[in-house]
Motif scaffolding. Structure first.
Motif, short mmCIF file in Angstrom:
data_model
loop_
_atom_site.label_atom_id
_atom_site.label_comp_id
_atom_site.label_asym_id
_atom_site.label_seq_id
_atom_site.Cartn_x
_atom_site.Cartn_y
_atom_site.Cartn_z
N LEU A 13 0.94 -1.38 0.18
CA LEU A 13 0.09 0.07 -0.02
C LEU A 13 1.03 1.17 -0.10
O LEU A 13 0.74 2.16 -0.67
CB LEU A 13 -0.86 -0.17 1.40
N LEU A 14 1.97 1.28 0.81
CA LEU A 14 2.61 2.45 1.02
C LEU A 14 3.78 2.68 -0.45
O LEU A 14 3.94 3.66 -0.59
CB LEU A 14 3.56 2.35 2.38
N LYS A 15 3.95 1.50 -1.09
CA LYS A 15 4.66 1.67 -2.20
C LYS A 15 3.88 2.27 -3.60
O LYS A 15 4.59 2.41 -4.38
CB LYS A 15 5.26 0.55 -2.42
N MET A 16 2.83 2.42 -3.43
CA MET A 16 2.05 2.77 -4.57
C MET A 16 2.16 4.12 -4.79
O MET A 16 2.35 5.00 -3.63
CB MET A 16 0.26 2.42 -4.09
N PRO A 17 2.14 4.58 -5.91
CA PRO A 17 2.40 6.07 -6.38
C PRO A 17 1.30 6.99 -5.76
O PRO A 17 0.09 6.35 -5.51
CB PRO A 17 2.38 6.00 -7.90
N ALA A 18 1.52 8.28 -5.67
CA ALA A 18 0.52 9.04 -5.21
C ALA A 18 -0.77 9.10 -6.10
O ALA A 18 -1.78 9.64 -5.58
CB ALA A 18 1.04 10.32 -4.94
N SER A 19 -0.44 8.87 -7.47
CA SER A 19 -1.46 9.02 -8.11
C SER A 19 -2.70 7.78 -7.97
O SER A 19 -3.79 8.00 -8.51
CB SER A 19 -0.84 8.63 -9.61
N GLY A 107 -10.54 18.88 2.05
CA GLY A 107 -10.60 18.18 0.68
C GLY A 107 -9.37 17.55 0.38
O GLY A 107 -9.18 16.86 -0.71
N ASP A 108 -8.16 17.88 1.02
CA ASP A 108 -6.94 17.43 0.83
C ASP A 108 -6.78 16.03 1.32
O ASP A 108 -7.46 15.34 2.24
CB ASP A 108 -5.96 18.17 1.63
N PRO A 109 -5.61 15.24 0.46
CA PRO A 109 -5.58 13.91 1.05
C PRO A 109 -5.24 13.66 2.69
O PRO A 109 -4.42 14.57 2.99
CB PRO A 109 -4.67 13.37 0.11
N ILE A 110 -5.76 12.81 3.33
CA ILE A 110 -5.36 12.65 4.59
C ILE A 110 -3.90 12.00 4.75
O ILE A 110 -3.27 12.12 5.81
CB ILE A 110 -6.50 11.56 5.38
N GLY A 111 -3.76 10.92 3.84
CA GLY A 111 -2.49 10.50 3.80
C GLY A 111 -2.32 9.06 4.43
O GLY A 111 -3.17 8.58 5.25
N LEU A 112 -1.80 8.03 3.70
CA LEU A 112 -1.68 6.60 4.03
C LEU A 112 -1.23 6.41 5.25
O LEU A 112 -1.81 5.37 6.03
CB LEU A 112 -1.18 5.84 2.94
N PRO A 113 -0.17 6.84 5.90
CA PRO A 113 0.35 6.74 7.03
C PRO A 113 -0.62 6.77 8.23
O PRO A 113 -0.60 6.27 9.20
CB PRO A 113 1.74 7.42 7.16
#
Length: 139
Positions: A13-19, A107-113
């Protein structure tokens, strides 16, 4: 019928690109995580209910006081879990509506971490900090 791919791991999951943020695989990952958390809490709540219904008689008042204190502690924990269950349900509803992973304020991404640490997060770290400062001011 082809076999379905294995579930996504945290590392993948963490290795996926931001897109790829909040793509179908990521949403499925967080849905599984939230549902597992919900199921664990519901199981714990059922066990607590059974435990609290057990009527024990004690000759020593100290033993009774200890058990009553343990029951009060269990009830406080379950109360916190009930509140978390509401947050879990809300997060699953946001997955269904396509809003999961995005800050409700900006509306911004919360972020995977952050979502891995707190899958029920509704706000980015910055927005959460603003909310907490406001709570302190009005408390």
């Amino acid at each position: 019928m082809p076999a379905s791919p294995p579930p996504l791991t945290e590392a993948a999951l963490l290795k996926m690109p931001a897109s790829a943020y909040m793509n179908a695989d990521q949403l499925a990952f967080f849905r599984r995580r939230l549902e597992a958390l919900r199921d664990e809490m519901l199981s714990n709540a059922a066990e607590t209910g059974v435990h609290l219904k057990e009527n024990e008689t004690f000759a020593d008042p100290n033993d009774r006081a200890t058990v009553e204190e343990e029951h009060m502690l269990e009830q406080r924990v379950r109360d916190r879990e009930r509140k978390l269950l509401k947050k879990i349900s809300s997060a699953i509803a946001r997955i269904d509506s396509g809003e999961y992973g995005w800050c409700l304020e900006t509306g911004d991404p919360i972020g995977l971490p952050r979502l891995l640490a707190r899958p029920t997060a509704e706000y980015s770290i910055e927005a959460q900090e603003r909310h907490e400062k406001q709570e302190k001011l009005h408390a």
